[in-house]
Design a protein around this motif. Structure first.
Motif, PDB file in Angstrom:
ATOM      1  N   ARG A  81       1.094   9.806   6.521  1.00 11.91           N
ATOM      2  CA  ARG A  81      -0.213   9.184   6.349  1.00 11.91           C
ATOM      3  C   ARG A  81      -0.839   8.863   7.697  1.00 11.91           C
ATOM      4  NH1 ARG A  81      -0.673   3.410   3.480  1.00 11.91           N
ATOM      5  NH2 ARG A  81       0.539   2.895   5.335  1.00 11.91           N
ATOM      6  N   HIS A 114      -0.967  12.295  -4.755  1.00 11.89           N
ATOM      7  CA  HIS A 114      -1.934  11.451  -4.062  1.00 11.89           C
ATOM      8  C   HIS A 114      -2.884  10.720  -5.016  1.00 11.89           C
ATOM      9  CE1 HIS A 114      -0.347  13.383  -0.573  1.00 11.89           C
ATOM     10  NE2 HIS A 114      -0.898  14.555  -0.859  1.00 11.89           N
ATOM     11  N   VAL A 131       6.284   9.534   3.580  1.00 15.20           N
ATOM     12  CA  VAL A 131       4.941   9.225   3.100  1.00 15.20           C
ATOM     13  C   VAL A 131       4.184   8.397   4.129  1.00 15.20           C
ATOM     14  CG1 VAL A 131       3.626   7.976   1.345  1.00 15.20           C
ATOM     15  CG2 VAL A 131       5.583   9.366   0.676  1.00 15.20           C
ATOM     16  N   ARG A 137      -2.390   5.367 -12.753  1.00 20.62           N
ATOM     17  CA  ARG A 137      -1.849   6.574 -12.132  1.00 20.62           C
ATOM     18  C   ARG A 137      -0.717   7.093 -13.010  1.00 20.62           C
ATOM     19  NH1 ARG A 137      -2.458   6.230  -6.325  1.00 20.62           N
ATOM     20  NH2 ARG A 137      -0.274   6.775  -6.026  1.00 20.62           N
ATOM     21  N   GLU A 176       1.874   1.749  -3.597  1.00 21.44           N
ATOM     22  CA  GLU A 176       0.731   2.207  -4.385  1.00 21.44           C
ATOM     23  C   GLU A 176       0.427   3.683  -4.117  1.00 21.44           C
ATOM     24  OE1 GLU A 176      -2.158  -0.606  -3.120  1.00 21.44           O
ATOM     25  OE2 GLU A 176      -1.653  -2.071  -4.683  1.00 21.44           O
ATOM     26  N   ARG A 177       0.825   4.160  -2.950  1.00 19.51           N
ATOM     27  CA  ARG A 177       0.571   5.571  -2.622  1.00 19.51           C
ATOM     28  C   ARG A 177       1.520   6.512  -3.352  1.00 19.51           C
ATOM     29  NH1 ARG A 177      -2.309   7.889   1.538  1.00 19.51           N
ATOM     30  NH2 ARG A 177      -1.676   9.971   2.199  1.00 19.51           N
ATOM     31  N   GLY A 178       2.727   6.022  -3.680  1.00 21.02           N
ATOM     32  CA  GLY A 178       3.707   6.903  -4.288  1.00 21.02           C
ATOM     33  C   GLY A 178       4.118   6.550  -5.699  1.00 21.02           C
ATOM     34  N   GLU A 187      -1.445  12.546   9.638  1.00 17.81           N
ATOM     35  CA  GLU A 187      -1.775  13.621   8.710  1.00 17.81           C
ATOM     36  C   GLU A 187      -2.458  14.789   9.408  1.00 17.81           C
ATOM     37  OE1 GLU A 187      -3.919  12.169   5.327  1.00 17.81           O
ATOM     38  OE2 GLU A 187      -2.539  13.219   4.017  1.00 17.81           O
ATOM     39  N   SER A 227       0.828  -1.213   0.000  1.00 17.32           N
ATOM     40  CA  SER A 227       0.000   0.000   0.000  1.00 17.32           C
ATOM     41  C   SER A 227       0.859   1.258   0.000  1.00 17.32           C
ATOM     42  CB  SER A 227      -0.939   0.001   1.210  1.00 17.32           C
ATOM     43  OG  SER A 227      -0.186  -0.006   2.416  1.00 17.32           O
ATOM     44  N   ILE A 228       2.069   1.170   0.568  1.00 21.60           N
ATOM     45  CA  ILE A 228       2.981   2.316   0.546  1.00 21.60           C
ATOM     46  C   ILE A 228       3.428   2.588  -0.882  1.00 21.60           C
ATOM     47  CG2 ILE A 228       5.168   3.218   1.398  1.00 21.60           C
ATOM     48  CD1 ILE A 228       4.845   1.294   3.781  1.00 21.60           C
ATOM     49  N   ARG A 253       3.660   6.002  -9.735  1.00 16.80           N
ATOM     50  CA  ARG A 253       2.873   6.398 -10.897  1.00 16.80           C
ATOM     51  C   ARG A 253       3.674   6.071 -12.147  1.00 16.80           C
ATOM     52  NH1 ARG A 253       4.635  11.042 -13.419  1.00 16.80           N
ATOM     53  NH2 ARG A 253       5.973  12.443 -12.219  1.00 16.80           N
TER      54      ARG A 253
END
Length: 211
Positions: A181, A101, A177, A95, A76-78, A184, A73-74, A80
């Motif tokens: 998260r 984000h 990141v 992405r 996938e968050r950053g 935040e 998931s980390i 692209r």
């Protein structure tokens, strides 16, 4: 205590978040080296019919595999796409926009039959098809797309880490990141109201302890 000193903390690292970041680094390596022996062994045992990004834990996963997939998931968050020829990038689902984000278009498909980023690219001139881009996207996204440079050779599309200038995954940027998260809300509140105060406090010229 894990917040930076400018935010009122002491700058200690969160061991949990740092461990997740190191696991994400292993996941990045697996995703970037699918033909390596380790990647092929893990794929054959845990996700033989799909990729690392669609893999599930299964009924009896190894601890290391659980950790790597947990840290996915980390990534996938950053992660692209860096646009090359656009053949691999689904224009509405993947992405690829330089928008932190989200990295995806806001709007649903406006024109049928356009599925990949390659469709609004003029292969002969290696540039964006301006008329089609304006037809597909709202003005705010047109600006983002036209600002994305295209290589004159239209290299294959490549996954990149958005939070590094070179597009490479780094533990330092990924830790930020992960930490941001989880904290935040508190971080944003501190950064808005407390930063000047804490900076002044840490830089204050106070007398040292006497003998």
């Amino acid at each position: 205590m894990c917040h930076s000193r400018d935010e009122g903390g002491l700058g200690f690292r969160s061991l949990y978040d740092f461990n997740l970041t190191l696991l994400a680094k292993q996941g990045w390596w697996l995703a970037q080296n699918p033909d390596s022996l380790a990647s092929r062994l893990l794929k054959a045992k845990y996700f033989p019919h799909n990729s690392f990004w669609q893999a599930s834990l299964g009924s009896a996963p190894l601890v290391c595999c659980w950790g790597i997939l947990e840290a996915r998931s980390i990534l996938e968050r950053g992660l692209r796409w860096r646009v090359g020829n656009g053949n691999l990038i689904r224009i509405w689902h993947d992405r690829w926009l330089e928008r932190p984000h989200l990295f995806r278009p806001f709007m649903p498909p406006l024109v049928s039959g356009v599925e990949f980023v390659a469709d609004p690219i003029d292969a002969e001139s290696a540039s964006w098809n301006l008329n089609l881009v304006k037809e597909l996207f709202p003005p705010c996204e047109v600006v983002l797309i036209l600002a994305s440079p295209l290589s004159c050779r239209l290299h294959p599309d490549k996954l990149m880490w958005h939070y590094d200038l070179n597009g490479l995954f780094s533990v330092k940027s990924a830790y930020k990141v992960v930490f941001n998260r989880r904290f935040e809300a508190s971080s944003s509140q501190l950064s808005l109201s407390g930063v000047p105060m804490w900076k002044a406090l840490w830089k204050a010229n106070v007398p040292s302890e006497g003998p």
